[in-house]
Scaffold this active site. Sequence first.
Site, PDB file in Angstrom:
ATOM      1  N   GLU A 123       0.836  -1.206   0.000  1.00 32.28           N
ATOM      2  CA  GLU A 123       0.000   0.000   0.000  1.00 32.28           C
ATOM      3  C   GLU A 123       0.869   1.254   0.000  1.00 32.28           C
ATOM      4  O   GLU A 123       0.610   2.215  -0.742  1.00 32.28           O
ATOM      5  CB  GLU A 123      -0.904  -0.020   1.225  1.00 32.28           C
ATOM      6  CG  GLU A 123      -1.755   1.220   1.422  1.00 32.28           C
ATOM      7  CD  GLU A 123      -2.280   1.300   2.838  1.00 32.28           C
ATOM      8  OE1 GLU A 123      -2.547   2.431   3.283  1.00 32.28           O
ATOM      9  OE2 GLU A 123      -2.411   0.253   3.505  1.00 32.28           O
ATOM     10  N   ASP A 170       0.771   3.861  -3.129  1.00 26.60           N
ATOM     11  CA  ASP A 170       0.365   5.244  -2.905  1.00 26.60           C
ATOM     12  C   ASP A 170       1.305   6.207  -3.621  1.00 26.60           C
ATOM     13  O   ASP A 170       0.869   7.151  -4.291  1.00 26.60           O
ATOM     14  CB  ASP A 170       0.343   5.524  -1.399  1.00 26.60           C
ATOM     15  CG  ASP A 170       0.085   6.981  -1.083  1.00 26.60           C
ATOM     16  OD1 ASP A 170      -1.039   7.455  -1.321  1.00 26.60           O
ATOM     17  OD2 ASP A 170       1.013   7.659  -0.607  1.00 26.60           O
ATOM     18  N   GLU A 202      -4.411   0.710  -3.626  1.00 23.16           N
ATOM     19  CA  GLU A 202      -3.012   1.152  -3.583  1.00 23.16           C
ATOM     20  C   GLU A 202      -2.075  -0.043  -3.491  1.00 23.16           C
ATOM     21  O   GLU A 202      -1.014  -0.063  -4.137  1.00 23.16           O
ATOM     22  CB  GLU A 202      -2.800   2.093  -2.406  1.00 23.16           C
ATOM     23  CG  GLU A 202      -3.508   3.425  -2.567  1.00 23.16           C
ATOM     24  CD  GLU A 202      -3.328   4.345  -1.380  1.00 23.16           C
ATOM     25  OE1 GLU A 202      -3.409   5.570  -1.577  1.00 23.16           O
ATOM     26  OE2 GLU A 202      -3.104   3.851  -0.249  1.00 23.16           O
TER      27      GLU A 202
END
EC number: 3.1.26.3
Length: 226
Positions: free
Chosen positions: A41, A45, A117
């Site tokens: 994640e 991102d 993400e």
Amino acid sequence: MNSININSLELKLRYSFKERSLLLQALTHRSLHTQHNERLEFLGDSILSFVIANQLYHRFPEINEGNMSRMRATLVRGDTLTEIAREFDIGAYLQLGQGELKTGGAQRESILADSIEAIIGAIFLDSDIQTVEKTILRWYHKRLEQINPTHHQKDPKTRLQEYMQSHQLPLPFYLLAQVCGEAHDQEFTIHCQVSGLEELVVGKGSNRRKAEQEAAEKTLKKLEFE
């Protein structure tokens, strides 16, 4: 997760993994107490932010930094990621601990957004930056076509605050009036009070932030007609 489920998700994502363990990890929440998706994640991102920033830079050569930042924020915020996750029915593929399953974690907006993400991070590790960029741009095609730099990119709460400040009035006051429903399907009710309006303005949403944003949007509309 069996291979049939993985195949169906890959079709929706329009990407086939060489290392399917990366996709499984991207779908695994930390509540399962195993190798989970938080590091992916983090990676995804940053990649998403870069890809969208690069696309906006080349699509809108006359737009200043502030407007590009606001457009990027609109495109990468949690609400948008949750919409994308639901388009892919990601909730049906998530690997969750029993506690999260019982409380409806498979449809929790923050978990859905984080999973997108993580999948982006997994695709990058499975391929390269060019491939993940093409994949993201396929997912975002309609949104990039529709976003307009001349439209308000600031959220309603920010616009309402700026409105009040420009008229030298006190800032809005938001009161949480009610929360109802099960943990996985709650509805929040917010009352917004501002100078210039006698009545409270009511906003509702699946979380407090969304309810406040709806209340702010309604308040702005009322103030414009006062």
